[in-house]
Design an enzyme around this catalytic site. Structure first.
Site, short mmCIF file in Angstrom:
data_model
loop_
_atom_site.label_atom_id
_atom_site.label_comp_id
_atom_site.label_asym_id
_atom_site.label_seq_id
_atom_site.Cartn_x
_atom_site.Cartn_y
_atom_site.Cartn_z
CE LYS A 148 -20.74 59.03 30.12
NZ LYS A 148 -20.25 58.10 29.09
CD GLU A 171 -24.45 47.39 17.62
OE1 GLU A 171 -24.34 47.77 18.80
OE2 GLU A 171 -25.16 48.00 16.77
NE ARG A 195 -29.22 47.66 17.46
CZ ARG A 195 -29.07 48.93 17.82
NH1 ARG A 195 -28.14 49.27 18.67
NH2 ARG A 195 -29.83 49.87 17.31
#
Length: 650
Positions: free
Chosen positions: A282, A368, A396
């Site tokens: 990254k 979640e 969600r």
């Protein structure tokens, strides 16, 4: 003309040689750094997938082959390679989306930027290809190692692996630098064998031949099979995936275009599900990103492209920082308060809490649903959990909020960051549904603070609720000035009365009777005060209240509404089923016949733009609100006049 400028679509990549591809990768990184520095956006993730994106578009033929991205914030390189090189208004009104967008290109499939969904999409597309006989089409799903923590990803893997003759390529973009690669020709050779039909035929023949030996056949096969698995598991992290039925290729250096392309072509030739494991870095190639320990410049604002330093100073404190500071204070006072996050410790403001109380905070990954149910368990065990999450992502976990937390009357506090219109991240990130979705949850209470003082106070009020879920919501913007209360009616703050709005009432004597009750939800308080100012200047006196806790509707509101000619509810939420709907229902239940007007977000997905631009387009401005209320009052007066004339004529 640069190599990048000559790329108008994926076909243009296929004529480039190795040196050209290396040069193109460097050009793309240079472009990304300078383009994103001007607009802001997701920089670190895209710097990490330059070579991977090039290899994908060389190995496959998009859009006939479907290349899918999860969550999509790493699709900038994909956009460049599919002919979209005008980044001048990236994430801005009328410009490119920060995520894949079907409106932009036939090469984009998934607009949804919620994580862990791509494998479900890929499974469905691969099944469609099979049913329709499109055997020459390929489906490629790119998923990050972080998104693999989501339960949806594993549900999909379970189904994908069940169909061993259905082609589907899963590319795991592993940028966490936690696994050492298997280096050398042996790994490449074994990967080649594992993805050839000949190897599969050999295994099948070997199984039948060995098991057919008298007496020792079955034990010998089991011993050899176990030895093979033990060898593989010792030298490569493929065992878990192969146990599911997925062929594994890797780990591959995700910055070696030739190696990635070779692995993808091998996977492409295999007639079943294959997982290609690519290790990437990254922020690759940009020193300021690599030196950013927090998140490698995952998202940046407008900045100096040479140093990575922000060019625009913060306009003030963020709501997130106010929450984080207050959580730290509460944590020091109450050892029973714990925190949960779903892979977003820093973005939701829990960093300092985690540093101070490392044993009282859990990052559960992109999960979640699990976070909500785990919170119910924590509450049942005697703690008060605070689950901090973006408002859009709580969608969600609705079933868990309803059936695990609320049904069991668990004292869990949900803190919803980025509530309402978020703006530049587009449709999937707007937190505009929470006050509608959560209206149906029995016992649940929702607070919408108007300023930092109220956020602190209401967070502490939520902590004192032990027999029901509580919700605190705030937007993605800086906190404004404190809005003082003049009085309190029930649990509501009166923040303006006739005679207290900034403009005078043009010489009217005494305190006029109010005509309009403006119900200001959260940060809409300042908008409502300005609208009341405009109405007062036109001779229409208003009362403005902040309900503070918008669910349930305050018991004192119907009686207060009865003292006015019209009620207007202003909310940064969907009009359907939101606070305005709840207020109107409360008035009907109380048999109070006062009309209610709701100002909010219509039932539509909103395009990306700055928050202020989106609110203006929705008519959530003082002038628009005041004008529509005046028009409603004028219609009411005209209707009353018509009724009076009819009665006189009669």
């Amino acid at each position: 003309m640069s190599l990048l400028e000559n790329i108008r679509g994926p076909r243009d990549l296929k004529v480039l040689d190795g040196e050209d591809l290396t040069e193109l990768a460097e050009e793309i990184r240079h472009f990304l750094v300078h383009a994103v520095a001007r607009t802001g956006g997701h920089l670190g993730p895209n710097l990490g997938v330059v070579e991977l994106s090039i290899a994908l578009h060389r190995a496959f033929d998009s859009p006939a082959d479907r290349i899918l991205w999860d969550t999509g914030h790493q699709s900038y390189v994909h956009k460049l390679l599919t002919g979209r090189q005008d980044f001048s208004k990236l994430r801005g009104k009328g410009g490119l989306s920060g995520y894949p967008s079907r409106e932009e290109s036939e090469h984009d499939v998934i607009e949804n930027s919620h994580a862990s969904t791509v494998l479900g999409w890929a499974d469905g597309l691969a099944k469609a290809n099979q049913v329709l006989g499109r055997w020459n089409r390929h489906v490629v799903a790119v998923i990050g190692d972080g998104a693999l923590t989501g339960g949806m990803a594993w549900e999909a893997l379970n189904n994908i692996a069940a169909a061993r003759d259905r082609p589907l390529i899963i590319v795991v973009n592993d940028n966490e630098r936690s696994y050492a690669p298997t280096i050398g020709g042996l790994a490449d050779h074994l990967a080649t064998l594992r993805t050839t039909d000949g190897y599969e035929r050999f295994l099948s023949w070997g199984k039948d031949a060995v098991q057919g030996l008298p007496v020792v056949g079955k034990p010998l096969y089991e011993s050899l099979h176990g030895a093979k698995k033990g060898f593989k598991d010792a030298f490569a992290p493929q065992g878990m995936f192969e146990d599911l039925g997925l062929k594994y290729v890797g780990p591959i250096d995700g910055h070696d275009i030739e190696a990635v392309e070779s692995a993808l072509r091998r996977a492409k030739r295999f007639h079943g599900p294959v997982l290609v494991h690519c290790r990437t870095e990254k922020g690759r190639g940009y020193k300021p990103a690599l030196e950013d320990e927090a998140d490698r410049f995952h998202t940046v604002g407008v900045m100096n492209s040479l140093t990575g330093e922000p060019l625009v100073a913060s306009a003030g404190r963020s709501w997130t920082s106010v929450f984080g500071d207050e959580m730290l204070k509460i944590g020091a006072e109450r050892p029973d308060v714990v925190a949960i996050t779903a892979a977003m410790l820093h973005p939701v403001g829990l960093t300092r809490f985690a540093e101070a109380f490392p044993d009282r905070v859990w990052d559960v990954g992109i999960a979640e649903q699990h976070a909500a149910t785990s919170a119910a368990g924590l509450a049942t065990g005697g703690l008060h959990p605070v689950f901090a999450v973006y408002a859009t992502f709580l969608n969600r976990a609705f079933d868990q909020v309803l059936m695990d937390v609320a049904l069991h009357k668990c004292g869990v506090t949900f803190v919803l960051d980025r509530a309402g219109v978020t703006g530049t991240d587009g449709a999937s990130h707007n937190g505009m549904w929470d006050m509608s979705i959560l209206q149906v949850v029995p016992g649940l209470r929702i607070a919408a603070p108007r300023d930092a003082d109220q956020l602190r106070a209401q967070l502490r009020e939520a902590m004192d609720v032990s027999d029901a879920p509580t919700v605190i919501r705030f937007p993605k913007e800086t906190v404004g000035e404190a809005v003082p209360a003049l009085d309190r009616v029930g649990g509501m703050d009166v923040i303006a009365r006739p005679g207290t709005v900034p403009h005078s009432l043009n010489g009217m004597g005494g305190t006029p009777m109010p005509e309009v009750l403006l119900v200001a939800v959260g940060t809409m308080a300042e908008v409502c005060l300005q609208a009341a100012d405009l109405l007062a200047a036109r001779g229409t006196p208003c009362t403005v209240v902040d309900p503070r806790w918008v669910k349930p509707v305050d018991a004192a509101l119907p009686a207060l509404a009865e003292q006015h000619r019209i009620v207007a509810v202003v909310e940064d939420n969907s009009r359907t089923g939101g606070v305005g709907w709840a207020v109107a229902q409360a008035l009907r239940d109380a048999e109070i016949d006062v009309p209610v007007r709701t100002f909010g977000i219509p039932e539509q997905f909103l395009p990306h733009a700055k928050r202020g631009e989106v609110l203006a387009d929705l008519g959530l401005t003082p002038a628009e609100i005041a004008g529509r209320i005046s028009a409603a009052l004028a219609r009411k007066e005209a209707a009353a006049a018509r009724t009076a004339r009819k009665e006189n004529d009669a």
